[in-house]
Write a protein that holds these residues in place. Structure first.
Motif, PDB file in Angstrom:
ATOM      1  N   VAL A 127       0.879  -1.169   0.000  1.00 47.64           N
ATOM      2  CA  VAL A 127       0.000   0.000   0.000  1.00 47.64           C
ATOM      3  C   VAL A 127       0.918   1.221   0.000  1.00 47.64           C
ATOM      4  CG1 VAL A 127      -1.798   1.282   1.203  1.00 47.64           C
ATOM      5  CG2 VAL A 127      -1.768  -1.223   1.312  1.00 47.64           C
ATOM      6  N   VAL A 128       0.873   1.990  -1.076  1.00 47.85           N
ATOM      7  CA  VAL A 128       1.773   3.127  -1.235  1.00 47.85           C
ATOM      8  C   VAL A 128       0.961   4.418  -1.185  1.00 47.85           C
ATOM      9  CG1 VAL A 128       3.405   4.271  -2.802  1.00 47.85           C
ATOM     10  CG2 VAL A 128       3.390   1.773  -2.603  1.00 47.85           C
TER      11      VAL A 128
ATOM     12  N   ILE B  32      -5.972   2.553  -7.777  1.00 50.78           N
ATOM     13  CA  ILE B  32      -5.504   3.894  -7.490  1.00 50.78           C
ATOM     14  C   ILE B  32      -6.641   4.685  -6.877  1.00 50.78           C
ATOM     15  CG2 ILE B  32      -4.632   6.000  -8.555  1.00 50.78           C
ATOM     16  CD1 ILE B  32      -3.167   4.427 -10.534  1.00 50.78           C
ATOM     17  N   LEU B  33      -6.455   5.117  -5.625  1.00 50.51           N
ATOM     18  CA  LEU B  33      -7.514   5.828  -4.909  1.00 50.51           C
ATOM     19  C   LEU B  33      -7.108   7.285  -4.733  1.00 50.51           C
ATOM     20  CD1 LEU B  33      -8.110   3.201  -2.039  1.00 50.51           C
ATOM     21  CD2 LEU B  33      -9.268   3.319  -4.249  1.00 50.51           C
ATOM     22  N   ASP B  34      -7.917   8.197  -5.276  1.00 52.68           N
ATOM     23  CA  ASP B  34      -7.607   9.620  -5.177  1.00 52.68           C
ATOM     24  C   ASP B  34      -8.409  10.229  -4.036  1.00 52.68           C
ATOM     25  OD1 ASP B  34      -6.758  12.170  -5.600  1.00 52.68           O
ATOM     26  OD2 ASP B  34      -7.153  12.185  -7.753  1.00 52.68           O
TER      27      ASP B  34
ATOM     28  N   LEU C 183      -2.399   2.181  -4.495  1.00 54.76           N
ATOM     29  CA  LEU C 183      -1.671   3.451  -4.533  1.00 54.76           C
ATOM     30  C   LEU C 183      -2.696   4.524  -4.219  1.00 54.76           C
ATOM     31  CD1 LEU C 183       0.789   5.253  -5.287  1.00 54.76           C
ATOM     32  CD2 LEU C 183       0.059   5.087  -7.668  1.00 54.76           C
ATOM     33  N   LEU C 184      -2.419   5.357  -3.196  1.00 58.44           N
ATOM     34  CA  LEU C 184      -3.446   6.338  -2.842  1.00 58.44           C
ATOM     35  C   LEU C 184      -2.881   7.715  -2.576  1.00 58.44           C
ATOM     36  CD1 LEU C 184      -3.548   6.792   0.546  1.00 58.44           C
ATOM     37  CD2 LEU C 184      -4.436   4.473   0.422  1.00 58.44           C
TER      38      LEU C 184
ATOM     39  N   HIS D 254       4.703   2.508   2.429  1.00 60.80           N
ATOM     40  CA  HIS D 254       5.697   3.263   1.673  1.00 60.80           C
ATOM     41  C   HIS D 254       5.034   4.564   1.243  1.00 60.80           C
ATOM     42  CE1 HIS D 254       9.450   3.481  -0.616  1.00 60.80           C
ATOM     43  NE2 HIS D 254       8.757   4.106  -1.546  1.00 60.80           N
ATOM     44  N   ILE D 255       5.777   5.677   1.381  1.00 63.27           N
ATOM     45  CA  ILE D 255       5.181   6.974   1.073  1.00 63.27           C
ATOM     46  C   ILE D 255       6.087   7.748   0.126  1.00 63.27           C
ATOM     47  CG2 ILE D 255       4.462   9.206   2.050  1.00 63.27           C
ATOM     48  CD1 ILE D 255       3.708   7.658   4.602  1.00 63.27           C
ATOM     49  N   VAL D 256       5.472   8.369  -0.889  1.00 63.18           N
ATOM     50  CA  VAL D 256       6.196   9.226  -1.823  1.00 63.18           C
ATOM     51  C   VAL D 256       5.679  10.648  -1.614  1.00 63.18           C
ATOM     52  CG1 VAL D 256       6.636   9.730  -4.261  1.00 63.18           C
ATOM     53  CG2 VAL D 256       6.421   7.353  -3.492  1.00 63.18           C
TER      54      VAL D 256
END
Lengths: 323, 255
Positions: free
Chosen positions: B32-33, B175-177, B206-207, B221-223
């Motif tokens: 889960v990013v 992908i969750l916005d 990916l959210l 993990h975070i960007v």
């Protein structure tokens, strides 16, 4: 609730069918001819409803596809002596291919932009017909001498005979279009209408469905053109002008965009009301226009904005149980 | 082994504004990013580049070792990336179950002719698609609202319905916005549980999210983006301690 609406719809169709079957017993030739006209407009409005009501594509040039079908039938019949009803598939295919070709470069346009382009398309087709394009369309005089349709060796010529031919075609169309509505294809068109971005983002090939909506709507309009040519035996460009497209647009919006019974009611009213208002003599179109305005103000969603539920609570329960 | 999704040096400009500049990151299968950053940092633009709504000026995006940066959106969905939208985009006039069926569209195939003739395989396909749609509604907790029109659902329910629609497409990556946007605390709590259950199905997530407690708890993990550039990447603990991230969110101290 859901079951009740289905029953109501079935009863409505049964009553309409009974009325049509019995009509020659109590209506004179004039009114039978009005009914024939209603039938043709119902077919055209239903075909436009696929594009405008179901897919939400603003098409105000639908008469162009009607014209392509009618002229295809007339040319094949008068030049190559192909029986008029045998030209139905050809009219459908030619109109569909024509629609797909002309719609391809413009179909990504939204709303009002597409509307303006389709108005232009309708005018181009009409003017091409007037100018005797390819020397095939007979110019402003049109094409005459189209032969009467034969059904099982029986020649159709009188109003009540056409009544049965046209309305049989309407019945088949209504059945097929309800099936289309209740399918993956029909849903995809609705996704497109509701939100094209979300539709594409959910995996629907929106460009393809826009073209398919145009092609299928045009195919049906084309076949209606064949029936029209068979009934009139003479066709000319003035029958396929801008006004025809406007009237068809009106039928769909007035009756209830995306609703099959609604669009039928819309077509019936738009054809029959001006006849009823003949008592007002020269003011009849004025009265008709007023009725139209009042209806749009009071019921902007259309007269019968009624759609068959695709799934009933019982279907959902069954689906839940089987998994 | 290469990552499920590889974003490499992606740049996107709108006129004179560079919304995303040379951004590179990986999404590992099964993780889960989180993609975070201040408003206008280019997070949603990055999402739109991945899902094919925008086309990158430079850089490549690979999914399952396949370049997807030139593919059209519906093809990308078919390849296995489904999404939700920042401002909920449902089919408002259609029922919840019909909305979810939109996700099934790319996994089914009956067309206009099938609809007119109704062969048995098409009837079966429709039945299976409906069953799956009901399952996904149950998965997000909306089983009882299947017949409700999307526009009549509460806002939190609309967000969950969008997730159900995305899941119905059999994605490998969702992908969750801003999935918690407009949700109250209890709904956010349920959402964290839902994210865990999606992950348990083997689906990578990916959210984008502004709710930091959700990001720190749900993501491994975070960007971090700021002004279209990646300024940091790492585990939640590392991100929380990163001075550049703190600066981006809180501003620099006056000297």
């Amino acid at each position: 609730m859901a079951a009740r609406t289905t029953t109501r719809l079935a009863v409505g169709y049964a009553l309409a069918a009974a009325f049509i079957v019995a009509a020659p017993r109590f209506l004179d030739a004039y009114w039978l001819d009005v009914l024939n006209s209603v039938g043709l407009y119902v077919l055209l409005a239903l075909s436009l409803n696929l594009i405008l009501g179901d897919a939400g594509l603003f098409n105000m040039g639908h008469a162009a596809f009607y014209a392509v079908g009618a002229y295809t039938a007339a040319i094949l019949n008068t030049r190559y002596q192909i029986p008029i009803l045998w030209t139905l598939p050809a009219s459908a295919v030619v109109a569909a291919v024509f629609a797909a070709l002309v719609a391809r470069p413009v179909v990504h346009l939204r709303g009002d932009y597409l509307l303006v382009v389709t108005i232009g398309l309708g005018e181009i087709v009409r003017i091409a017909l007037v100018n005797d394009v390819f020397g095939l369309t007979g110019g402003a005089n049109g094409i005459f001498g189209i032969s009467r349709p034969m059904v099982f060796g029986y020649k159709i010529r009188r109003p009540h005979e056409f009544l049965y031919l046209i309305w049989a075609f309407v019945a088949v169309t209504v059945l097929l279009f309800h099936r289309l509505e209740q399918s993956r294809f029909g849903r995809a068109l609705n996704y497109l209408r509701e939100d094209p971005v979300a539709a594409e983002g959910s995996g629907v090939n929106t460009a393809r469905y826009r073209l398919l909506a145009f092609a299928l709507g045009a195919a049906w309009a084309g076949m209606t053109g064949t029936l029209y040519a068979a009934k009139m035996t003479i066709i000319s460009p003035e029958s396929f002008g801008f006004w025809e497209s406007v009237v068809l647009f009106l039928m769909v919006i007035l009756g209830g965009s995306g609703s099959i019974p609604g669009v039928i009611v819309g077509a019936v009213l738009v054809v029959v009301l001006p006849e009823v208002f003949r008592g007002f003599a020269s003011a009849r179109m004025l009265v008709f226009g007023l009725v139209m305005m009042v209806m749009m103000v009071v019921r902007p969603q259309g007269l019968l904005p009624f759609r068959l539920l695709r799934f009933k609570e019982s279907d959902v329960r069954r689906a839940g149980a089987s998994s | 082994m290469s990552a499920l999704l590889e974003v490499r040096g992606v740049t996107k400009s709108f006129g004179g504004l560079t919304a995303v500049s040379d951004v590179t990151f990986d999404v590992q299968a099964g993780s889960v990013v989180g993609l975070i950053g201040p408003n206008g940092a280019g997070k949603t633009t990055t999402f739109n580049l991945i899902t094919g709504n925008y086309r990158a000026d430079h850089g490549t995006i690979r999914f399952q070792d396949r370049a997807i940066d030139r593919m059209r959106t519906h093809k990308i969905v078919q390849a296995g990336i489904a999404r939700t939208f920042q401002n909920v985009r449902l089919f408002q006039q259609l029922s919840a179950v019909e909305n979810v069926l939109a996700g099934r569209h790319c996994r089914t195939r009956s067309g206009a002719l099938g609809a007119l003739l109704r062969p048995p395989w098409q009837v079966r396909e429709e039945r299976e698609a409906a069953a799956r749609a009901v399952d996904e509604l149950a998965f997000v907790g909306l089983r009882g609202r299947a017949m409700e029109l999307a526009k009549n659902l509460a806002y939190g329910d609309q967000r969950r319905l969008e997730i159900a629609r995305a899941l119905a497409a059999d994605p490998r990556l969702v992908i969750l916005d801003e999935p918690a946007g407009g949700m109250n605390e209890q709904e956010t709590e349920e959402l964290i549980g839902l994210i865990g259950r999606i992950r348990a199905r083997g689906i990578t997530i990916l959210l984008i999210e502004h709710d930091m407690s959700l990001v720190m708890r749900a993501c491994e993990h975070i960007v971090v983006l700021e002004y279209g550039q990646k300024i940091a990447e790492g585990s939640p603990a590392a991100i929380q301690a990163n001075p550049r991230v703190i600066e981006a969110y809180l501003g620099t101290e006056e000297v």
